[in-house]
Every structure is written in C-alpha cells, then in structure tokens.
Design an enzyme around this catalytic site. Structure first.
Site, PDB file in Angstrom:
ATOM      1  N   SER A   1       0.821  -1.209   0.000  1.00  0.00           N
ATOM      2  CA  SER A   1       0.000   0.000   0.000  1.00  0.00           C
ATOM      3  C   SER A   1       0.858   1.263   0.000  1.00  0.00           C
ATOM      4  O   SER A   1       1.587   1.516  -0.941  1.00  0.00           O
ATOM      5  CB  SER A   1      -0.961  -0.043   1.200  1.00  0.00           C
TER       6      SER A   1
ATOM      7  N   LYS B   1      -0.370  -4.196  -3.512  1.00  0.00           N
ATOM      8  CA  LYS B   1      -1.680  -3.597  -3.225  1.00  0.00           C
ATOM      9  C   LYS B   1      -1.741  -2.230  -3.893  1.00  0.00           C
ATOM     10  O   LYS B   1      -1.316  -1.226  -3.336  1.00  0.00           O
ATOM     11  CB  LYS B   1      -1.916  -3.459  -1.723  1.00  0.00           C
TER      12      LYS B   1
END
Length: 526
Positions: free
Chosen positions: A414, A439
C-alpha cells in the site's frame, strides 16, 4: 421492482450523482480534470490541517473526506408507517428515503423490505443502507463485480429480517461486501474502528508489540517492541513467536485479531505464552509472561547510524531509518530523524520499509517530500471511470540529497509501495530486497452513523513511471534475503551495541550499503 412477499418496508431509490471529492495536500497538484476520490487511506477523526483542501459536488460535509458521520452523500430517514402489512402483521413497517442534495436526480425505483422488530437488528439495517449507498456511488468497479447491486441490497435486507443479534446482521453486511471481489472493501465494528483510529494516531493502550504473520509458517512473530514498553521490559525479543494469549491458542489467527487481544485498558493484565525465535518450534520451551497494559506512546520511526572505517582511516556514516507504518506522525518523526543525522555528518541513507503494511497514504506522500525536489509525480490514480490523474508535488525541497537505498519485501504494501515507487521512478533511490506485496488500490474510510466504519476501494494507482502495482508488486533493483550472517542472534543480542550489531548482521542492509558505496564512488548522489 418489488418483493411482494415482503411488503413491510418501501425503499425509494433515486439515481444520484457520484459524490466526487478530492483530498490533495495543497503542496501537491492535480490537473484541472474532474476531481478524483483520492484516498489518504486510513484517516483519523482529526480536523483538516491548513495544507489540505476538500471539495464536494454534493452537499455532504466530511472531515478528511472519510471520517465524519456518513450521510451517503445523502440523508437517510426512518419514518413509522404503522403495522399490519400482508404477511408481516407483527412486523414494524418503515420507509427509508434516500436522496442527494443535487438537481441531478434521475429514475426512481421502489422496492419493499421487511423491517426487523429487534431494535439492534433494525439499527444494522439502517447501516446496511448507508454502506450499500456508499458502495453504489464510490466503489472503483461500477459493475460491482458484474452483479446487480440494487438486487443485492434487497436480498441482504430480507436475509437480515429473521435475525436476532447485531453481530449476525453485521455478518450479512460483510457477506454482501464480499461479493464485490475486493478484500479491501469491508466493514468493521464500532469497537474495532476506535482501535483503528488510536493506532493511526500513533498511541494506544497495550503492551507495546509489533507483530506479524510469518508467511512461510503462518506463525505470529514479534517484529519489534516499543522501547521501555511492558513487552520490552519482559524481555520479549524480535523474532519470538506468540503461541497463546490469555490461554487461547493463536493458530490461524491473523495479526490484527491478535493485536486486538493484546490491547486493553491501562492497568489491566494479559498473559502470553512465548517461544524463543532462536530455536525451532519443537526445541524451544514455552515461557509464560504476564504483562500489565500501559498507555503506549510510540513513533513509527526508529533510526541508527552505522559507522564504517575506510582503508585510508576515514569514518563514513550511513543513516538507517526504519518506518514501521504510515501513521499521523510518520512524516514529522522522519523529518526530525533525518535532521539529527544530518547534523552528525551522515553521508548516505537506508530507508527500511520491510514488513510495513501501509497506513495513511497522505503520510506516504508527505514522507516522499522529505527526499524529493521540484514538481515530481508521486503516484498516478485511476478513478472508476478509468480517468488517470497524476498527484504531483508543488515546489518540493528535499532535506538531503545524499544517496538513498530503500529496503522492501513481500510485507511492504500500500503506502509503502507508493513511497518506494515514487522514490525509485524519480531516480532518487535504489530498491533492495524482495518483490513487494502488490496492493495498488486506494480506500476511503467512512464512519457510519452507528460508529462502525466502511472501507471502500475508490481508485487504483500506478507508479510515476506507470507501472501497475496491484497484484503485481514492485521488483527491486537488487535482490537479497534477510538471512542473518555468521553471527548467531544470541551473540548479537549480548553484544554491547546490539542495535548496531543486528543491523550489520542483516544481509540486506549490507547489500544496500554496498550499493550506496557504488553510488558515492560514481558521484551519483541524487
């Protein structure tokens, strides 16, 4: 469209315009195309600082775009309509009216649902409508994983009707969200959301452990402990395995669920069974540790200076910075650490993002500013219509231009991947380690009226060089493993300077240092 067999509740649905919003630091820039619902994933309930601006086309007021009480870009009313409808003579009847303060109202659709007489289930039914509406208007996939999202609301409302508990009703919402095929779009309970906010703010009540699931074994292991925390004082060390918490085995439990068991009100106690990470599971005996929870104030940053003596007798210094997560204090804490090391004559830096699962995306953008100059693109976001918009710095000024290596692995996800991609694609850093998690999706977090929170994937992102990250990850320039070298962990921990010795025994750090030496010898500092 009606469910005539369940005519107890009528829901009038009108197509509303997507409540687009933008949340961009003022020092970052977007083109003047339609604003993108760009998340600063995992925000907290704090009023916006002056360097952020928010705009909405619909008249809904939110802080940080995701954290005030949700009104779905709309308002939800529940009005009593009496009793005695066919088939549900004993059921309370009600009307949900959902609308947006926008002139762009289109086709109307009326459906009928049964309303539960159990107050706790009825409250979750309202939450269901809130969550459904937010998904309908902001979810990144406008096909909702190729399903009829309006029908999904009807089905879930009917399934909730016979339930007797809020927990069972929340399970139905989770089941509805799971059909979207996106594991990052989810709902969490009010209690879990409060814990989430505390963690994002950088303080909590617990024992001071950072834990993670070891990917090869599935065991819960200690990544690190907060200095002078109950866990640190009890001698729990990096690499130790958690086997039980309060007598409950942890087999199959993820790190977040385990962390929730460790947290609690200051002054309460928790009993752990721990296995040393220095031996195999079968050889090392379990030891029981009873810890008293405390208020833990921690920084997501830890740092150290690695000294080297060159063949000609000069001392060179490499600054090492470990960033565990992207919380509210990540950027200012890192800025302070870099200034301190600059004052001590550091010549190069290693930024360690290994096992950093992410956090606040805006914190990742702010950390990138510490290392970059000018108007560089930090990330490219793609909205549900497929529009791509670059997020750029505005007149950025890096604190240091010394050579930089960034460590990543399969636990870097992320915001870690956004930061690594920004530094790498802009030529600022070399990446060392293993391929990242992958991600490449951005979530908003909205507090709903019952105190629960809905995480919704609202956009995808590409790196500045337009590399797709989602389910792909970022491959580093130089591969390495995290194996310790010849020194055993026990001897390292017994040394007078255990922190420095541990760093020097990390093979990935040695690889990074070598790459930095190559950069310095070539005069290629960014």
């Amino acid at each position: 469209m009606e469910f005539l067999s369940h005519p107890s509740l009528s829901l009038d649905l009108r197509t509303i315009t997507t409540p687009r919003f933008s949340l961009i630091p003022s020092k970052f820039a977007l083109p003047t195309s339609p604003s993108l619902p760009f998340d600063p994933y995992q925000t907290s309930n704090r009023r916006l600082s002056s360097k952020w601006r928010v705009s909405f086309c619909c008249s809904r007021h939110m802080e940080e775009a995701t954290t005030s009480k949700s009104e779905m870009g709309s308002r939800v009313w529940l009005k009593s309509m009496g009793k005695g409808f066919v088939g549900f003579a004993a059921a309370a009847a009600a009307l949900f009216s959902v609308y947006c303060d926008s002139p762009a109202l289109a086709e109307s659709l009326t459906v009928a649902f049964p309303v539960s007489r159990a107050p706790e289930v009825n409250r979750v039914q309202r939450t269901l409508v809130e969550a459904w509406g937010l998904i309908r208007e902001t979810f990144v996939d406008p096909t909702f994983n190729h399903q009829d999202w309006d029908l999904k609301l009807q089905q879930t409302m009917v399934e909730m009707f016979p339930l007797n508990s809020a927990d069972a009703a929340y399970t139905k919402i989770s089941a509805m969200l799971s059909t979207l095929g996106d594991p990052f779009t989810r709902i969490i309970s009010p209690k879990d959301y409060q814990s989430f906010r505390i963690e994002s703010d950088g303080n909590l009540q617990g024992v001071g452990l950072f834990i993670s699931v070891e990917p090869n074994t599935g065991h819960l292991v200690v990544l690190s402990s907060v200095e002078d925390s109950p866990a640190a004082r009890a001698g729990i060390q990096d690499g130790d395995e958690l086997v039980e918490i309060n007598g409950e085995r942890l087999d199959g439990i993820d790190s977040e669920a385990a962390a929730m068991k460790l947290r609690g009100r200051a002054g309460t106690t928790v009993t752990l069974k721990v296995q040393s990470g220095t031996n195999s599971r079968n050889e090392s005996p379990l030891r029981e540790v009873k810890l008293s929870r405390e208020k833990i104030m921690f920084s997501p940053i830890s740092s150290a200076i690695i000294n080297h003596i060159t063949p000609d007798g000069h001392v060179t210094k490499t600054g090492y910075v470990k960033l565990r997560e992207f919380s509210q204090t990540a950027a200012p804490d890192m800025e302070n650490a870099i200034h301190q090391m600059e004052d001590q004559g550091v010549h190069s830096y290693i930024l360690d993002l290994r096992n950093n699962p992410g956090g606040l995306v805006r914190a990742g953008l702010e950390v990138a500013e510490i290392w970059l100059d000018g108007d560089e693109t930090l990330v490219n976001a793609i909205d549900r219509e497929g529009n791509m918009q670059p997020i750029n710095m505005v007149n950025g000024h890096a604190i240091t231009h010394d050579p930089l290596a960034v460590l990543v692995n399969e636990g870097s996800a992320s915001a870690s991947e956004i930061l690594a991609g920004a530094l790498h694609d802009n030529g600022r850093a070399i990446l060392v380690g293993r391929k990242t998690f992958g991600k490449g999706r951005i979530q908003t977090v909205t507090e709903l009226n019952d105190g629960s929170a809905l995480f919704v994937t609202v956009a995808k992102y590409l790196s500045p060089a337009l590399h797709d990250i989602d389910k792909v990850g970022i491959t580093p320039d130089v591969q390495c493993t995290a194996d310790m070298l010849t020194s055993s962990k026990e001897s390292i921990l017994k040394s007078k300077n255990s922190s420095s010795s541990t760093l020097e025994a990390d093979s990935c750090i040695l690889v990074a240092e070598h790459e930095l030496e190559v950069q310095e010898s070539k005069g290629t500092a960014s």
